[in-house]
Design a protein around this motif. Sequence first.
Motif, PDB file in Angstrom:
ATOM      1  N   ALA A  17      91.345 -19.525  33.972  1.00  0.00           N
ATOM      2  CA  ALA A  17      90.539 -20.522  33.244  1.00  0.00           C
ATOM      3  C   ALA A  17      91.379 -21.743  32.884  1.00  0.00           C
ATOM      4  O   ALA A  17      90.910 -22.883  33.003  1.00  0.00           O
ATOM      5  N   SER A  18      92.632 -21.517  32.472  1.00  0.00           N
ATOM      6  CA  SER A  18      93.500 -22.645  32.116  1.00  0.00           C
ATOM      7  C   SER A  18      93.844 -23.469  33.348  1.00  0.00           C
ATOM      8  O   SER A  18      93.853 -24.704  33.301  1.00  0.00           O
ATOM      9  N   TYR A  19      94.128 -22.786  34.465  1.00  0.00           N
ATOM     10  CA  TYR A  19      94.406 -23.510  35.699  1.00  0.00           C
ATOM     11  C   TYR A  19      93.236 -24.428  36.066  1.00  0.00           C
ATOM     12  O   TYR A  19      93.431 -25.596  36.417  1.00  0.00           O
ATOM     13  N   LEU A  20      92.025 -23.895  35.992  1.00  0.00           N
ATOM     14  CA  LEU A  20      90.854 -24.663  36.402  1.00  0.00           C
ATOM     15  C   LEU A  20      90.607 -25.841  35.466  1.00  0.00           C
ATOM     16  O   LEU A  20      90.185 -26.916  35.913  1.00  0.00           O
ATOM     17  N   LYS A  21      90.889 -25.676  34.178  1.00  0.00           N
ATOM     18  CA  LYS A  21      90.751 -26.787  33.233  1.00  0.00           C
ATOM     19  C   LYS A  21      91.752 -27.900  33.569  1.00  0.00           C
ATOM     20  O   LYS A  21      91.428 -29.091  33.516  1.00  0.00           O
ATOM     21  N   ILE A  22      92.977 -27.494  33.910  1.00  0.00           N
ATOM     22  CA  ILE A  22      94.015 -28.476  34.261  1.00  0.00           C
ATOM     23  C   ILE A  22      93.622 -29.247  35.515  1.00  0.00           C
ATOM     24  O   ILE A  22      93.726 -30.474  35.572  1.00  0.00           O
ATOM     25  N   VAL A  23      93.129 -28.536  36.533  1.00  0.00           N
ATOM     26  CA  VAL A  23      92.747 -29.185  37.784  1.00  0.00           C
ATOM     27  C   VAL A  23      91.556 -30.114  37.566  1.00  0.00           C
ATOM     28  O   VAL A  23      91.557 -31.263  38.025  1.00  0.00           O
ATOM     29  N   SER A  24      90.537 -29.644  36.857  1.00  0.00           N
ATOM     30  CA  SER A  24      89.328 -30.449  36.681  1.00  0.00           C
ATOM     31  C   SER A  24      89.587 -31.697  35.853  1.00  0.00           C
ATOM     32  O   SER A  24      88.858 -32.686  35.967  1.00  0.00           O
ATOM     33  N   ASN A  25      90.651 -31.677  35.038  1.00  0.00           N
ATOM     34  CA  ASN A  25      90.980 -32.842  34.214  1.00  0.00           C
ATOM     35  C   ASN A  25      92.150 -33.657  34.773  1.00  0.00           C
ATOM     36  O   ASN A  25      92.631 -34.579  34.117  1.00  0.00           O
ATOM     37  N   ASN A  26      92.600 -33.310  35.995  1.00  0.00           N
ATOM     38  CA  ASN A  26      93.670 -34.068  36.669  1.00  0.00           C
ATOM     39  C   ASN A  26      94.933 -34.178  35.818  1.00  0.00           C
ATOM     40  O   ASN A  26      95.518 -35.260  35.674  1.00  0.00           O
ATOM     41  N   ILE A  27      95.354 -33.057  35.253  1.00  0.00           N
ATOM     42  CA  ILE A  27      96.535 -33.025  34.395  1.00  0.00           C
ATOM     43  C   ILE A  27      97.757 -32.640  35.226  1.00  0.00           C
ATOM     44  O   ILE A  27      97.694 -31.755  36.080  1.00  0.00           O
ATOM     45  N   LEU A  28      98.872 -33.319  34.987  1.00  0.00           N
ATOM     46  CA  LEU A  28     100.147 -32.962  35.599  1.00  0.00           C
ATOM     47  C   LEU A  28     100.825 -31.901  34.740  1.00  0.00           C
ATOM     48  O   LEU A  28     100.778 -31.956  33.512  1.00  0.00           O
ATOM     49  N   VAL A  29     101.466 -30.944  35.399  1.00  0.00           N
ATOM     50  CA  VAL A  29     102.121 -29.849  34.675  1.00  0.00           C
ATOM     51  C   VAL A  29     103.528 -29.653  35.217  1.00  0.00           C
ATOM     52  O   VAL A  29     103.762 -29.733  36.422  1.00  0.00           O
ATOM     53  N   ASP A  30     104.471 -29.412  34.315  1.00  0.00           N
ATOM     54  CA  ASP A  30     105.820 -29.039  34.712  1.00  0.00           C
ATOM     55  C   ASP A  30     106.241 -27.863  33.840  1.00  0.00           C
ATOM     56  O   ASP A  30     105.642 -27.588  32.794  1.00  0.00           O
ATOM     57  N   VAL A  31     107.273 -27.164  34.272  1.00  0.00           N
ATOM     58  CA  VAL A  31     107.767 -26.005  33.529  1.00  0.00           C
ATOM     59  C   VAL A  31     109.286 -26.055  33.498  1.00  0.00           C
ATOM     60  O   VAL A  31     109.928 -26.464  34.462  1.00  0.00           O
ATOM     61  N   GLN A  32     109.842 -25.683  32.372  1.00  0.00           N
ATOM     62  CA  GLN A  32     111.297 -25.544  32.246  1.00  0.00           C
ATOM     63  C   GLN A  32     111.553 -24.305  31.416  1.00  0.00           C
ATOM     64  O   GLN A  32     111.152 -24.236  30.254  1.00  0.00           O
ATOM     65  N   GLY A  33     112.203 -23.327  32.020  1.00  0.00           N
ATOM     66  CA  GLY A  33     112.344 -22.041  31.343  1.00  0.00           C
ATOM     67  C   GLY A  33     110.970 -21.426  31.165  1.00  0.00           C
ATOM     68  O   GLY A  33     110.209 -21.285  32.117  1.00  0.00           O
ATOM     69  N   ASP A  34     110.624 -21.084  29.929  1.00  0.00           N
ATOM     70  CA  ASP A  34     109.297 -20.542  29.632  1.00  0.00           C
ATOM     71  C   ASP A  34     108.397 -21.574  28.975  1.00  0.00           C
ATOM     72  O   ASP A  34     107.330 -21.239  28.452  1.00  0.00           O
ATOM     73  N   ASP A  35     108.814 -22.824  28.958  1.00  0.00           N
ATOM     74  CA  ASP A  35     108.069 -23.883  28.282  1.00  0.00           C
ATOM     75  C   ASP A  35     107.306 -24.735  29.291  1.00  0.00           C
ATOM     76  O   ASP A  35     107.756 -24.942  30.415  1.00  0.00           O
ATOM     77  N   LEU A  36     106.149 -25.239  28.860  1.00  0.00           N
ATOM     78  CA  LEU A  36     105.325 -26.075  29.722  1.00  0.00           C
ATOM     79  C   LEU A  36     105.247 -27.496  29.188  1.00  0.00           C
ATOM     80  O   LEU A  36     105.310 -27.728  27.978  1.00  0.00           O
ATOM     81  N   LEU A  37     105.104 -28.428  30.115  1.00  0.00           N
ATOM     82  CA  LEU A  37     104.865 -29.824  29.781  1.00  0.00           C
ATOM     83  C   LEU A  37     103.600 -30.255  30.509  1.00  0.00           C
ATOM     84  O   LEU A  37     103.481 -30.064  31.715  1.00  0.00           O
ATOM     85  N   MET A  38     102.645 -30.813  29.768  1.00  0.00           N
ATOM     86  CA  MET A  38     101.424 -31.322  30.385  1.00  0.00           C
ATOM     87  C   MET A  38     101.349 -32.821  30.148  1.00  0.00           C
ATOM     88  O   MET A  38     101.607 -33.296  29.042  1.00  0.00           O
ATOM     89  N   GLN A  39     101.003 -33.561  31.205  1.00  0.00           N
ATOM     90  CA  GLN A  39     100.944 -35.023  31.149  1.00  0.00           C
ATOM     91  C   GLN A  39      99.631 -35.518  31.733  1.00  0.00           C
ATOM     92  O   GLN A  39      99.131 -34.952  32.706  1.00  0.00           O
ATOM     93  N   ILE A  40      99.120 -36.592  31.161  1.00  0.00           N
ATOM     94  CA  ILE A  40      97.968 -37.269  31.741  1.00  0.00           C
ATOM     95  C   ILE A  40      98.084 -38.751  31.397  1.00  0.00           C
ATOM     96  O   ILE A  40      98.655 -39.112  30.363  1.00  0.00           O
ATOM     97  N   PHE A  41      97.568 -39.595  32.275  1.00  0.00           N
ATOM     98  CA  PHE A  41      97.668 -41.044  32.109  1.00  0.00           C
ATOM     99  C   PHE A  41      96.276 -41.656  32.069  1.00  0.00           C
ATOM    100  O   PHE A  41      95.375 -41.217  32.791  1.00  0.00           O
ATOM    101  N   THR A  42      96.123 -42.688  31.258  1.00  0.00           N
ATOM    102  CA  THR A  42      94.872 -43.427  31.252  1.00  0.00           C
ATOM    103  C   THR A  42      94.873 -44.420  32.414  1.00  0.00           C
ATOM    104  O   THR A  42      95.907 -44.682  33.027  1.00  0.00           O
ATOM    105  N   SER A  43      93.720 -44.963  32.701  1.00  0.00           N
ATOM    106  CA  SER A  43      93.683 -46.127  33.581  1.00  0.00           C
ATOM    107  C   SER A  43      94.169 -47.317  32.767  1.00  0.00           C
ATOM    108  O   SER A  43      94.542 -47.172  31.596  1.00  0.00           O
TER     109      SER A  43
END
Length: 266
Positions: free
Chosen positions: A86-112
């Motif tokens: 469910a989380s994967y699909l939310k990220i894809v449908s909202n065009n969110i960028l994701v990165d991981v370092q260790g066990d931590d996540l970073l989510m990014q999104i940009f406006t127009s």
Amino acid sequence: ITCCRQVPTRTVLGLAGGDLVKAQKYVEALKKVGILDNSDIMDLDATREKVAAALPAGVGAGTLDWVMRGRYSNMYMLLGDHLSEASYLKIVSNNILVDVQGDDLLMQIFTSTVLQRAAGQEAPFLEFIQRVCSEKQDPATGKPKAMKPGCGGFGIRNFLTLFLSIEVSKAAKARGDAEAAGNAKVAEYYGSMVEAFTAQLDESNPVLTAISDAMTLEGEALERGDEAEATKHEAAKNKGQEDLQTVSTKYKNLMKSLRENAPQGA
């Protein structure tokens, strides 16, 4: 890392026991019912039941799993079970960028663009970041460790993977257009580009993970005051950066060769 919602023939090929004819039949069956479009982009709303009904009888659960992950395939290769479906699909449908370092996540999104005076003029945009810090225990005290600033890294994968994902999508669309126009040679050319960009993404991800992990371990060693261990992980980080350059050069040369031999009309 952005998501390529694709189920390329080479992915299904591995699940079809290396049988190219069988793999192509799987892909065509999915296209016939609209689960895949002509660019091999998978419908986000596809259900497991619909996929199972579209594929030939006797297809195993493993193949179904791989096809369903086609909605977020390259993210899953990086994050695995860090996130739920469910989380994967939310990220894809909202065009969110994701990165991981260790066990931590970073989510990014940009406006127009915002505050734009007139169409075509340069204008600023806004970047939104959410850091999801893992909850770790301090082995010495048994209490939760304090969350560190910058957990999740700084998106070291996102520059490369965003570029590659865009190139995969462009080449896949061009291949679909060529197939619709009945131009087999041009379709094959763009199909080779899709495969090359996707392979570069697949080959780069573990190298980027090694770099990210080395950065994490280096930082933890410095916090402990363990200079020898920090130096070891710094060397691993530098080795990873050299490996990434090697991968980049390999695919740069491959793409150059493809473009130099492009068929007429490509």
